[in-house]
Scaffold this motif. Sequence first.
Motif, PDB file in Angstrom:
ATOM      1  N   MET A 195       0.906  -1.257  -0.289  1.00  0.00           N
ATOM      2  CA  MET A 195       0.060  -0.082  -0.069  1.00  0.00           C
ATOM      3  C   MET A 195       0.720   1.377   0.025  1.00  0.00           C
ATOM      4  N   TYR A 196       2.065   1.324   0.679  1.00  0.00           N
ATOM      5  CA  TYR A 196       2.716   2.329   0.512  1.00  0.00           C
ATOM      6  C   TYR A 196       3.367   2.620  -0.856  1.00  0.00           C
ATOM      7  N   HIS A 197       3.445   1.756  -1.783  1.00  0.00           N
ATOM      8  CA  HIS A 197       3.821   2.060  -3.187  1.00  0.00           C
ATOM      9  C   HIS A 197       2.351   2.080  -3.854  1.00  0.00           C
ATOM     10  N   LEU A 198       1.262   2.119  -3.460  1.00  0.00           N
ATOM     11  CA  LEU A 198       0.257   2.429  -4.238  1.00  0.00           C
ATOM     12  C   LEU A 198      -0.365   3.738  -3.673  1.00  0.00           C
ATOM     13  N   VAL A 199      -0.209   3.984  -2.619  1.00  0.00           N
ATOM     14  CA  VAL A 199      -0.899   5.301  -1.960  1.00  0.00           C
ATOM     15  C   VAL A 199      -0.082   6.309  -1.673  1.00  0.00           C
ATOM     16  N   ASP A 200       0.803   5.910  -0.755  1.00  0.00           N
ATOM     17  CA  ASP A 200       2.100   7.029  -0.260  1.00  0.00           C
ATOM     18  C   ASP A 200       2.636   7.475  -1.458  1.00  0.00           C
ATOM     19  N   LYS A 201       3.634   6.441  -2.057  1.00  0.00           N
ATOM     20  CA  LYS A 201       4.440   6.960  -3.299  1.00  0.00           C
ATOM     21  C   LYS A 201       3.927   5.993  -4.485  1.00  0.00           C
ATOM     22  N   VAL A 202       2.991   6.311  -5.222  1.00  0.00           N
ATOM     23  CA  VAL A 202       2.273   5.746  -6.248  1.00  0.00           C
ATOM     24  C   VAL A 202       3.186   5.438  -7.330  1.00  0.00           C
ATOM     25  N   ASN A 203       3.539   4.098  -7.646  1.00  0.00           N
ATOM     26  CA  ASN A 203       4.565   3.594  -8.539  1.00  0.00           C
ATOM     27  C   ASN A 203       4.046   2.973  -9.784  1.00  0.00           C
ATOM     28  N   GLU A 204       4.497   4.038 -10.812  1.00  0.00           N
ATOM     29  CA  GLU A 204       4.115   3.762 -12.159  1.00  0.00           C
ATOM     30  C   GLU A 204       4.683   2.472 -12.892  1.00  0.00           C
ATOM     31  N   HIS A 205       5.576   2.096 -12.000  1.00  0.00           N
ATOM     32  CA  HIS A 205       6.423   0.790 -12.529  1.00  0.00           C
ATOM     33  C   HIS A 205       5.552  -0.703 -11.972  1.00  0.00           C
ATOM     34  N   ARG A 206       4.528  -0.386 -11.232  1.00  0.00           N
ATOM     35  CA  ARG A 206       3.762  -1.642 -10.644  1.00  0.00           C
ATOM     36  C   ARG A 206       3.209  -2.554 -11.780  1.00  0.00           C
ATOM     37  N   SER A 207       2.831  -3.764 -11.445  1.00  0.00           N
ATOM     38  CA  SER A 207       2.165  -4.501 -12.093  1.00  0.00           C
ATOM     39  C   SER A 207       0.701  -3.839 -12.578  1.00  0.00           C
ATOM     40  N   LYS A 208       0.410  -4.109 -13.765  1.00  0.00           N
ATOM     41  CA  LYS A 208      -1.121  -3.458 -14.104  1.00  0.00           C
ATOM     42  C   LYS A 208      -2.137  -4.668 -14.178  1.00  0.00           C
ATOM     43  N   HIS A 209      -1.795  -5.972 -13.854  1.00  0.00           N
ATOM     44  CA  HIS A 209      -2.900  -6.915 -13.869  1.00  0.00           C
ATOM     45  C   HIS A 209      -2.605  -7.660 -12.373  1.00  0.00           C
ATOM     46  N   TRP A 210      -3.836  -7.959 -11.873  1.00  0.00           N
ATOM     47  CA  TRP A 210      -3.940  -8.413 -10.577  1.00  0.00           C
ATOM     48  C   TRP A 210      -4.863  -9.365 -10.442  1.00  0.00           C
ATOM     49  N   TRP A 211      -4.365 -10.704  -9.964  1.00  0.00           N
ATOM     50  CA  TRP A 211      -5.353 -11.795  -9.573  1.00  0.00           C
ATOM     51  C   TRP A 211      -5.575 -11.871  -8.061  1.00  0.00           C
ATOM     52  N   ILE A 212      -6.385 -11.742  -7.139  1.00  0.00           N
ATOM     53  CA  ILE A 212      -6.370 -11.532  -5.783  1.00  0.00           C
ATOM     54  C   ILE A 212      -7.723 -12.657  -5.206  1.00  0.00           C
ATOM     55  N   ARG A 213      -7.333 -13.461  -4.487  1.00  0.00           N
ATOM     56  CA  ARG A 213      -8.277 -14.443  -3.921  1.00  0.00           C
ATOM     57  C   ARG A 213      -8.033 -14.770  -2.449  1.00  0.00           C
ATOM     58  N   LEU A 214      -9.203 -15.046  -1.762  1.00  0.00           N
ATOM     59  CA  LEU A 214      -9.332 -14.973  -0.261  1.00  0.00           C
ATOM     60  C   LEU A 214     -10.509 -15.946  -0.013  1.00  0.00           C
ATOM     61  N   GLY A 215     -10.466 -16.547   1.051  1.00  0.00           N
ATOM     62  CA  GLY A 215     -11.819 -17.490   1.484  1.00  0.00           C
ATOM     63  C   GLY A 215     -12.463 -16.558   2.488  1.00  0.00           C
ATOM     64  N   THR A 216     -13.650 -16.527   2.530  1.00  0.00           N
ATOM     65  CA  THR A 216     -14.381 -16.060   3.248  1.00  0.00           C
ATOM     66  C   THR A 216     -14.689 -16.286   4.870  1.00  0.00           C
ATOM     67  N   LYS A 217     -14.092 -17.481   4.983  1.00  0.00           N
ATOM     68  CA  LYS A 217     -13.728 -18.109   6.544  1.00  0.00           C
ATOM     69  C   LYS A 217     -12.279 -17.785   6.953  1.00  0.00           C
ATOM     70  N   ASP A 218     -11.479 -17.105   6.169  1.00  0.00           N
ATOM     71  CA  ASP A 218     -10.238 -16.940   6.595  1.00  0.00           C
ATOM     72  C   ASP A 218     -10.010 -15.777   7.569  1.00  0.00           C
ATOM     73  N   SER A 219      -9.859 -16.051   8.751  1.00  0.00           N
ATOM     74  CA  SER A 219      -9.666 -15.236   9.841  1.00  0.00           C
ATOM     75  C   SER A 219      -8.429 -15.427  10.393  1.00  0.00           C
ATOM     76  N   ASP A 220      -7.265 -15.909   9.615  1.00  0.00           N
ATOM     77  CA  ASP A 220      -6.099 -15.548   9.722  1.00  0.00           C
ATOM     78  C   ASP A 220      -5.803 -14.204   9.522  1.00  0.00           C
ATOM     79  N   THR A 221      -6.543 -13.464   8.799  1.00  0.00           N
ATOM     80  CA  THR A 221      -6.309 -12.176   8.452  1.00  0.00           C
ATOM     81  C   THR A 221      -7.571 -11.575   8.311  1.00  0.00           C
ATOM     82  N   ALA A 222      -7.718 -10.196   8.150  1.00  0.00           N
ATOM     83  CA  ALA A 222      -8.891  -9.349   7.903  1.00  0.00           C
ATOM     84  C   ALA A 222      -9.218  -9.584   6.489  1.00  0.00           C
ATOM     85  N   LEU A 223     -10.711  -9.428   6.209  1.00  0.00           N
ATOM     86  CA  LEU A 223     -11.195  -9.582   4.959  1.00  0.00           C
ATOM     87  C   LEU A 223     -11.050  -8.442   4.366  1.00  0.00           C
ATOM     88  N   THR A 224     -10.696  -7.255   4.832  1.00  0.00           N
ATOM     89  CA  THR A 224     -10.569  -5.935   4.554  1.00  0.00           C
ATOM     90  C   THR A 224      -9.133  -5.865   3.840  1.00  0.00           C
TER      91      THR A 224
END
Length: 513
Positions: A437-466
């Motif tokens: 998020m530092y590279h996407l909000v604080d210092k927006v990086n123009e050299h970042r990936s432009k294609h993203w595949w993001i997956r998460l289980g709805t019962k994954d309480s190892d982390t926050a769904l947010t």
Amino acid sequence: MKRRTVVMGLTVGAAVPAVGFASGARAASRTSAASSAVSTDSSLVFDPSSYTELTTSITDTTGTAHEVVYHFYKVASYVADPVDATYQSLNVSVPVKIDGSVVDASGAPILFANQVGGYMPSSVANATGIGVGGGMGPGGPGGPAPAADSAASRQQLALAAGYVVVEPGARGRSLVDSSGTYYGTAPAAIVDLKAAVRYVKFNKGRIPGNVDRIVSAGVSAGGALSSLLGASGDSPVYDSYLRELGAADASDAIFATGAWCPITDLEHADMAYEWNWGANLLSSGSAVDQTISKALSSAYGDYLASLRLTAKGFGTLTARNLDEYLVRTHLEPSATQYLAVLSDADRATYLAANSFITWSGGRATFSWADFLTHVGARKKNTPAFDAFDLSAPENNEFGTGTTANRHFTLYSLRHEEGAGARLDSDIPAKLHLMNPMYHLVDKVNEHRSKHWWIRLGTKDSDTALTVAGNLAARLKNLGDDVDTSYYWDAGHGADNDPGDFVKWIATVSGYRS
């Protein structure tokens, strides 16, 4: 089935790695504005003739078995001056024949698959084939296992699709030398993965595959590192670390990113966790300290406001509408997809057992509060990541020198040491180095990936769904191509559509075999 053959005069099991260990030579200056490392050491030149030819059977997600003949390369180290080549090494697998048909992988996309779990070290030095015989270093087993419903590992499926597969090792938080010094804590893992990408790009034309179509993949902490790799391409904040290792003089920007349940944004992870799971009981049936939980949850609202995330139909995302956003954007579509493919009888049985869901017109609806009740026990106590007693894995990730564990949030530090306590001076910069998020909000990086595949289980309480939700929202706000899906009733590390990911790589990369 797997068989070995003799290649280039080498006997079985005696294939010479594609490069040697570091010689220590360094170039005197940078040759590219995009690159931070300066090594042009000859040991970083990939030898395309040094491989072992292997044959294996890979069963795809439809249950079809494919015979794949591939060239397996072992690279002794991807940097000129490795700290520990056992971890700073990589393997390359290149398909040459699939089901009897010759494959030309020279223009194929490259799957860059890290096997990091828990920010622990990951080594491929002892691997004897793609996904075979690797694993982590001291303190834990190998990286995340393939999902139970996956016929093969993600790497094997990519190989069977005709892609080149790179499996990099990386240092991790548990590594300690004879003097008691920890040498794999932050930011070692991301620096190593960047160095490995630079090695691949430095060897354009020698390593088969299209180095301009590198797609990273990782799960959990590996998902966080995959996200970070995608977000931080060619960022100068890693310059000194890469230069110290003698990383290759090349770009570390990648084309696309795959991230499963990424545990990232660690400095705000305790806040996010309590906002999400604060009211849920522990598996013991007891509640967490609600004073602490509510304080962290309240602080999350301020952080969320600072991100300035927006979403269609919701406007600016805040602590007041984030729950509704998650339900409507991610959770209800997940439940709908799950229920839609069930038989009428199975769907009726599920709905009878889960009466909080309204099923109408082929669509599932429910409230956030009912969803939290459905999930049930939370996985972690509070604080979930910066533990007061320094017992969390992330406390070790921010260790330094001979200090194994440190606090990395003011909240936990001051809870233990008083209101006047200050974080160690190096912590803020290391948090930036480890947070996409530092590279996407604080210092927006123009050299970042432009294609993203993001997956998460709805019962994954190892982390926050947010966490995954915020990442996806920010990328969409930046105009990137984002494919996000939450797996209904799935837990941590789930991968319910590995075949679709492999197809997605072909789509976004424009690859036609």
